[in-house]
Design a protein around this motif. Structure first.
Motif, PDB file in Angstrom:
ATOM      1  N   UNK A 145       0.859  -1.178   0.000  1.00 54.73           N
ATOM      2  CA  UNK A 145       0.000   0.000   0.000  1.00 54.73           C
ATOM      3  C   UNK A 145       0.899   1.233   0.000  1.00 54.73           C
ATOM      4  N   UNK A 146       0.362   2.395  -0.375  1.00 51.05           N
ATOM      5  CA  UNK A 146       1.173   3.614  -0.328  1.00 51.05           C
ATOM      6  C   UNK A 146       1.772   3.814   1.067  1.00 51.05           C
ATOM      7  N   UNK A 147       3.058   4.158   1.099  1.00 49.17           N
ATOM      8  CA  UNK A 147       3.735   4.398   2.368  1.00 49.17           C
ATOM      9  C   UNK A 147       4.290   3.160   3.041  1.00 49.17           C
ATOM     10  N   UNK A 148       4.091   1.988   2.462  1.00 51.80           N
ATOM     11  CA  UNK A 148       4.612   0.762   3.059  1.00 51.80           C
ATOM     12  C   UNK A 148       5.915   0.338   2.396  1.00 51.80           C
ATOM     13  N   UNK A 149       6.695  -0.408   3.175  1.00 44.09           N
ATOM     14  CA  UNK A 149       7.949  -0.987   2.716  1.00 44.09           C
ATOM     15  C   UNK A 149       7.898  -2.486   2.978  1.00 44.09           C
ATOM     16  N   UNK A 150       8.495  -3.271   2.088  1.00 45.58           N
ATOM     17  CA  UNK A 150       8.583  -4.702   2.324  1.00 45.58           C
ATOM     18  C   UNK A 150       9.689  -4.948   3.340  1.00 45.58           C
ATOM     19  N   UNK A 151       9.398  -5.745   4.356  1.00 45.47           N
ATOM     20  CA  UNK A 151      10.399  -6.153   5.337  1.00 45.47           C
ATOM     21  C   UNK A 151      10.291  -7.665   5.509  1.00 45.47           C
ATOM     22  N   UNK A 152      11.255  -8.246   6.185  1.00 41.71           N
ATOM     23  CA  UNK A 152      11.214  -9.682   6.468  1.00 41.71           C
ATOM     24  C   UNK A 152      10.078 -10.012   7.437  1.00 41.71           C
ATOM     25  N   UNK A 153       9.511  -8.987   8.065  1.00 38.00           N
ATOM     26  CA  UNK A 153       8.387  -9.169   8.998  1.00 38.00           C
ATOM     27  C   UNK A 153       7.052  -8.811   8.357  1.00 38.00           C
ATOM     28  N   UNK A 154       7.034  -8.594   7.048  1.00 40.18           N
ATOM     29  CA  UNK A 154       5.821  -8.180   6.359  1.00 40.18           C
ATOM     30  C   UNK A 154       5.850  -6.687   6.076  1.00 40.18           C
ATOM     31  N   UNK A 155       4.807  -6.159   5.413  1.00 38.78           N
ATOM     32  CA  UNK A 155       4.775  -4.734   5.081  1.00 38.78           C
ATOM     33  C   UNK A 155       4.724  -3.861   6.339  1.00 38.78           C
ATOM     34  N   UNK A 156       5.551  -2.826   6.373  1.00 39.53           N
ATOM     35  CA  UNK A 156       5.571  -1.866   7.483  1.00 39.53           C
ATOM     36  C   UNK A 156       5.710  -0.461   6.922  1.00 39.53           C
ATOM     37  N   UNK A 157       5.193   0.520   7.654  1.00 40.10           N
ATOM     38  CA  UNK A 157       5.385   1.927   7.297  1.00 40.10           C
ATOM     39  C   UNK A 157       6.722   2.398   7.878  1.00 40.10           C
ATOM     40  N   UNK A 158       7.158   3.585   7.459  1.00 37.59           N
ATOM     41  CA  UNK A 158       8.401   4.156   7.988  1.00 37.59           C
ATOM     42  C   UNK A 158       8.332   4.294   9.508  1.00 37.59           C
ATOM     43  N   UNK A 159       7.198   4.762  10.028  1.00 40.92           N
ATOM     44  CA  UNK A 159       7.053   4.908  11.481  1.00 40.92           C
ATOM     45  C   UNK A 159       7.124   3.557  12.188  1.00 40.92           C
ATOM     46  N   UNK A 160       6.545   2.521  11.570  1.00 43.09           N
ATOM     47  CA  UNK A 160       6.598   1.182  12.173  1.00 43.09           C
ATOM     48  C   UNK A 160       8.018   0.619  12.140  1.00 43.09           C
ATOM     49  N   UNK A 161       8.767   0.924  11.079  1.00 41.13           N
ATOM     50  CA  UNK A 161      10.154   0.470  11.002  1.00 41.13           C
ATOM     51  C   UNK A 161      10.972   1.150  12.102  1.00 41.13           C
ATOM     52  N   UNK A 162      10.828   2.468  12.244  1.00 42.55           N
ATOM     53  CA  UNK A 162      11.541   3.185  13.325  1.00 42.55           C
ATOM     54  C   UNK A 162      11.048   2.723  14.694  1.00 42.55           C
ATOM     55  N   UNK A 163       9.765   2.387  14.802  1.00 46.59           N
ATOM     56  CA  UNK A 163       9.168   1.979  16.081  1.00 46.59           C
ATOM     57  C   UNK A 163       9.728   0.676  16.629  1.00 46.59           C
ATOM     58  N   UNK A 164      10.453  -0.094  15.810  1.00 46.86           N
ATOM     59  CA  UNK A 164      11.092  -1.309  16.313  1.00 46.86           C
ATOM     60  C   UNK A 164      12.188  -1.006  17.322  1.00 46.86           C
ATOM     61  N   UNK A 165      12.738   0.225  17.253  1.00 45.06           N
ATOM     62  CA  UNK A 165      13.804   0.629  18.154  1.00 45.06           C
ATOM     63  C   UNK A 165      13.241   1.223  19.423  1.00 45.06           C
ATOM     64  N   UNK A 166      13.941   1.082  20.476  1.00 43.65           N
ATOM     65  CA  UNK A 166      13.553   1.698  21.753  1.00 43.65           C
ATOM     66  C   UNK A 166      14.397   2.970  21.904  1.00 43.65           C
ATOM     67  N   UNK A 167      13.942   4.038  21.269  1.00 42.31           N
ATOM     68  CA  UNK A 167      14.680   5.295  21.279  1.00 42.31           C
ATOM     69  C   UNK A 167      14.502   6.019  22.600  1.00 42.31           C
ATOM     70  N   UNK A 168      15.583   6.634  23.051  1.00 41.35           N
ATOM     71  CA  UNK A 168      15.531   7.434  24.286  1.00 41.35           C
ATOM     72  C   UNK A 168      14.661   8.672  24.014  1.00 41.35           C
ATOM     73  N   UNK A 169      13.816   8.986  24.953  1.00 33.67           N
ATOM     74  CA  UNK A 169      12.924  10.140  24.779  1.00 33.67           C
ATOM     75  C   UNK A 169      13.554  11.391  25.308  1.00 33.67           C
TER      76      UNK A 169
END
Length: 169
Positions: A145-169
C-alpha cells in the motif's frame, strides 16, 4: 529473519547454542538477538530503503553490496552514497542508484551489475550502523500500500520500522 551465510563450521556452534538455551543458561546471550528489519520498496527503476533510526542517529554512509560475493574478503560494493543533505535521508531513507538526498554518490550501476541478493547498510560517523539483505526480485514483486515498505516481517510503514527501536525520549 535476516539471511546468513552457511558454513560447515557453524554446526558445532549451533549445537552448543541449542544445548545452552535448552538448559536455561542464557544469562550471557544478548537480550534482543533479532535486529530490527529494514524496509524496501520499488519506485520506478529505483529501490527506496528505509533504515530503522532514532531521531538522534546520524547516517554518514549507505552502501549496497553483493551478498553472494564469495570471491573476495569483503563483498563487492555495488553502489554507495555519503553525507545526507535532506531531512528524509537523515531520517533513514535512501533512494538507491540516484544519490538523491546525499552530497556524494557512486554512479548508477548497470542493471546487469545489480546482483539478485543485495546487502544494504548504513554507517554512522563512528562506523556503527545497521544492515539487511534483500532479494531484488522479492522487492519487485511486493504488493504494498502507499507508504509501506517490504520487510522480512511483512509490510511496514516508515514509522513502524523506526518503532522497532527503543529510542531514548
Amino acid at each position: 529473519m535476516t539471511p546468513t551465510r552457511r558454513t560447515a563450521g557453524a554446526w558445532p556452534l549451533l549445537l552448543a547454542l541449542a544445548a545452552v538455551t535448552t538448559t536455561g543458561c542464557t544469562h550471557f546471550l544478548p537480550s534482543h538477538p533479532i535486529p530490527p528489519s529494514l524496509g524496501a520498496r520499488l519506485e520506478g527503476d529505483t529501490i527506496v530503503v528505509k533504515f530503522p533510526v532514532c531521531p538522534t542517529d546520524e547516517i554518514h554512509r549507505v552502501e549496497v553490496y553483493d551478498w553472494d560475493d564469495d570471491e573476495h574478503d569483503t563483498p563487492r560494493i555495488v553502489w554507495w552514497a555519503t553525507d545526507p543533505t535532506t531531512p528524509s535521508a537523515r531520517a533513514g531513507l535512501a533512494t538507491l542508484w540516484t544519490g538523491e538526498g546525499f552530497a556524494h554518490a557512486a554512479a548508477r550501476p548497470a542493471a546487469s551489475a545489480i546482483p539478485p541478493h543485495i546487502g544494504v547498510a548504513y554507517e554512522d560517523p563512528t562506523g556503527d550502523g545497521r544492515d539487511g539483505v534483500f532479494t531484488v526480485r522479492t522487492i519487485e514483486k511486493a504488493e504494498l500500500k502507499p507508504g509501506q515498505y517490504w520487510t522480512h516481517d511483512g509490510p511496514l510503514t516508515a514509522d513502524e520500522i523506526d518503532g522497532q527501536l527503543k529510542c531514548a525520549q
